[in-house]
Design a protein around this motif. Structure first.
Motif, PDB file in Angstrom:
ATOM      1  N   VAL A  30       0.830  -1.204   0.000  1.00  0.00           N
ATOM      2  CA  VAL A  30       0.000   0.000   0.000  1.00  0.00           C
ATOM      3  C   VAL A  30       0.857   1.243   0.000  1.00  0.00           C
ATOM      4  CG1 VAL A  30      -1.603   1.363   1.368  1.00  0.00           C
ATOM      5  CG2 VAL A  30      -1.984  -1.090   1.074  1.00  0.00           C
ATOM      6  N   HIS A  31       1.900   1.243   0.845  1.00  0.00           N
ATOM      7  CA  HIS A  31       2.747   2.430   0.924  1.00  0.00           C
ATOM      8  C   HIS A  31       3.641   2.576  -0.292  1.00  0.00           C
ATOM      9  CE1 HIS A  31       1.606   3.820   4.855  1.00  0.00           C
ATOM     10  NE2 HIS A  31       1.765   2.609   5.376  1.00  0.00           N
ATOM     11  N   ALA A  32       3.891   1.460  -0.975  1.00  0.00           N
ATOM     12  CA  ALA A  32       4.761   1.536  -2.144  1.00  0.00           C
ATOM     13  C   ALA A  32       4.017   2.010  -3.373  1.00  0.00           C
ATOM     14  CB  ALA A  32       5.379   0.166  -2.423  1.00  0.00           C
ATOM     15  N   ALA A  33       2.669   1.848  -3.354  1.00  0.00           N
ATOM     16  CA  ALA A  33       1.874   2.163  -4.537  1.00  0.00           C
ATOM     17  C   ALA A  33       2.092   3.564  -5.090  1.00  0.00           C
ATOM     18  CB  ALA A  33       0.397   1.915  -4.257  1.00  0.00           C
ATOM     19  N   PRO A  38       2.918   6.333 -12.309  1.00  0.00           N
ATOM     20  CA  PRO A  38       3.680   6.985 -13.380  1.00  0.00           C
ATOM     21  C   PRO A  38       3.921   8.462 -13.084  1.00  0.00           C
ATOM     22  CG  PRO A  38       1.972   5.580 -14.299  1.00  0.00           C
ATOM     23  CD  PRO A  38       1.728   5.638 -12.811  1.00  0.00           C
ATOM     24  N   ALA A  39       5.050   8.969 -13.519  1.00  0.00           N
ATOM     25  CA  ALA A  39       5.420  10.354 -13.228  1.00  0.00           C
ATOM     26  C   ALA A  39       4.379  11.344 -13.749  1.00  0.00           C
ATOM     27  CB  ALA A  39       6.789  10.659 -13.837  1.00  0.00           C
ATOM     28  N   ASP A  83      -5.617   5.291 -18.176  1.00  0.00           N
ATOM     29  CA  ASP A  83      -4.802   6.487 -18.417  1.00  0.00           C
ATOM     30  C   ASP A  83      -5.669   7.615 -18.961  1.00  0.00           C
ATOM     31  OD1 ASP A  83      -2.471   5.303 -17.543  1.00  0.00           O
ATOM     32  OD2 ASP A  83      -1.777   4.748 -19.549  1.00  0.00           O
ATOM     33  N   VAL A  84      -6.508   7.284 -19.924  1.00  0.00           N
ATOM     34  CA  VAL A  84      -7.403   8.291 -20.502  1.00  0.00           C
ATOM     35  C   VAL A  84      -8.368   8.819 -19.445  1.00  0.00           C
ATOM     36  CG1 VAL A  84      -9.281   8.672 -22.151  1.00  0.00           C
ATOM     37  CG2 VAL A  84      -7.253   7.373 -22.841  1.00  0.00           C
ATOM     38  N   LEU A  85      -8.972   7.919 -18.689  1.00  0.00           N
ATOM     39  CA  LEU A  85      -9.935   8.335 -17.668  1.00  0.00           C
ATOM     40  C   LEU A  85      -9.282   9.201 -16.608  1.00  0.00           C
ATOM     41  CD1 LEU A  85     -12.759   8.212 -16.442  1.00  0.00           C
ATOM     42  CD2 LEU A  85     -12.030   6.159 -15.205  1.00  0.00           C
ATOM     43  N   PHE A  86      -8.125   8.800 -16.126  1.00  0.00           N
ATOM     44  CA  PHE A  86      -7.437   9.559 -15.081  1.00  0.00           C
ATOM     45  C   PHE A  86      -7.150  10.985 -15.550  1.00  0.00           C
ATOM     46  CE2 PHE A  86      -3.858  11.198 -12.727  1.00  0.00           C
ATOM     47  CZ  PHE A  86      -4.052  10.752 -11.428  1.00  0.00           C
ATOM     48  N   PRO A 125       1.069   8.963 -22.750  1.00  0.00           N
ATOM     49  CA  PRO A 125       1.074   8.451 -24.132  1.00  0.00           C
ATOM     50  C   PRO A 125       0.338   9.385 -25.091  1.00  0.00           C
ATOM     51  CG  PRO A 125      -0.374   7.129 -22.717  1.00  0.00           C
ATOM     52  CD  PRO A 125       0.399   8.042 -21.819  1.00  0.00           C
ATOM     53  N   VAL A 126       1.064   9.951 -26.033  1.00  0.00           N
ATOM     54  CA  VAL A 126       0.494  10.964 -26.927  1.00  0.00           C
ATOM     55  C   VAL A 126      -0.623  10.414 -27.799  1.00  0.00           C
ATOM     56  CG1 VAL A 126       2.558  12.390 -26.965  1.00  0.00           C
ATOM     57  CG2 VAL A 126       2.331  10.520 -28.610  1.00  0.00           C
ATOM     58  N   ASP A 127      -0.600   9.102 -28.057  1.00  0.00           N
ATOM     59  CA  ASP A 127      -1.632   8.534 -28.917  1.00  0.00           C
ATOM     60  C   ASP A 127      -3.000   8.483 -28.237  1.00  0.00           C
ATOM     61  OD1 ASP A 127      -0.560   6.605 -27.155  1.00  0.00           O
ATOM     62  OD2 ASP A 127      -1.302   4.973 -28.400  1.00  0.00           O
ATOM     63  N   ARG A 128      -3.056   8.834 -26.951  1.00  0.00           N
ATOM     64  CA  ARG A 128      -4.324   8.819 -26.220  1.00  0.00           C
ATOM     65  C   ARG A 128      -4.839  10.222 -25.916  1.00  0.00           C
ATOM     66  NH1 ARG A 128      -2.535   4.093 -21.928  1.00  0.00           N
ATOM     67  NH2 ARG A 128      -1.991   2.546 -23.507  1.00  0.00           N
ATOM     68  N   LEU A 129      -4.121  11.223 -26.373  1.00  0.00           N
ATOM     69  CA  LEU A 129      -4.524  12.606 -26.091  1.00  0.00           C
ATOM     70  C   LEU A 129      -5.900  12.937 -26.652  1.00  0.00           C
ATOM     71  CD1 LEU A 129      -1.363  14.888 -26.434  1.00  0.00           C
ATOM     72  CD2 LEU A 129      -2.960  14.798 -24.520  1.00  0.00           C
TER      73      LEU A 129
END
Length: 234
Positions: A30-33, A38-39, A83-86, A125-129
């Protein structure tokens, strides 16, 4: 097979040790999550925390939209691109804040373009913009979403205008100096939302939550009117 007392005691010790070890491992996970996030997500989260400060459509609203969209999609057994939703959930109201706000233009349209200032230069990921832009453009209840991420963000955002949380958001916008909008003004907006928002919710999971949220709102407004001389003492 019978165990001697000392054997039973040893088994209990081993069981407790295993339990403690398991709990420690879970805690470590949990603490490592967060550090494994991703940055680009850390950048988006920090940006939202720094700039989106509003009781109705600030950071907490974005967090709720993200979590609720995931829950609704899971209930409908629909897979989402997280990724898109976030990115869309955390940045969808960006243009409701200065300096990104543009007078006379819908914040959804402006925000869909403005996200480049946050995501550019990150590892997103630019392909999801374009999928993120599409979800942001249609997140308001009065627009028609296309695609799963857009659909569930749209419905989560609509539901966040209803029920107890919807009332809390709207009443928080009343002017603290008694100017417009007043509390009665905001109550009128709550009542309007209860009528105009539900017909636009499109997912099965989203529609299943409408009745309960409307009931919550109706009960609150009934009590509020009763205790405030039909809003005249507010």
């Amino acid at each position: 097979m019978k165990f001697r007392p000392w054997q039973k005691s040893a088994r209990r010790v081993r069981s407790r040790a295993a339990l403690v070890t398991g709990l420690c491992l879970m805690t470590a996970i949990v603490h490592a999550a967060p550090s494994e996030e991703p940055a680009w997500r850390q950048t988006v989260r920090a940006f939202a925390a720094s700039h989106f400060k509003n009781p109705a459509w600030g950071l907490s609203h974005s967090e709720r939209d993200y979590e609720l969209a995931i829950q609704l999609a899971a209930s409908d057994h629909v897979a989402l691109d997280d990724d898109v939703l976030f990115a869309a959930a955390y940045l969808h109201d960006m243009a409701a804040f200065k300096p990104w706000e543009v007078e006379g233009k819908d914040h959804s349209d402006v925000g869909a373009v403005s996200i480049d200032t946050v995501l550019k230069g990150t590892s997103f990921p630019v392909d999801r913009l374009e999928a993120v832009r599409g979800a942001i453009r249609t997140h308001m209840y009065y627009r028609a979403p296309v695609g799963p991420e857009a659909t569930y963000l749209h419905d989560a955002d609509a539901l966040d205008w209803l029920g107890a949380i919807g009332i809390a958001r709207v009443l928080a916008l009343a002017d603290t100096h008694g100017q417009s909008p007043t509390v009665p003004d905001e109550v009128a907006l709550v009542e309007k939302n209860m009528k105009v928002v539900p017909p636009h919710i499109v997912s099965s999971a989203g529609r299943s939550q409408i009745a309960a949220r409307i009931a919550e709102g109706a009960e609150f407004l009934k009590e509020l009117r009763s205790e405030s001389d039909d809003l005249r003492s507010l």
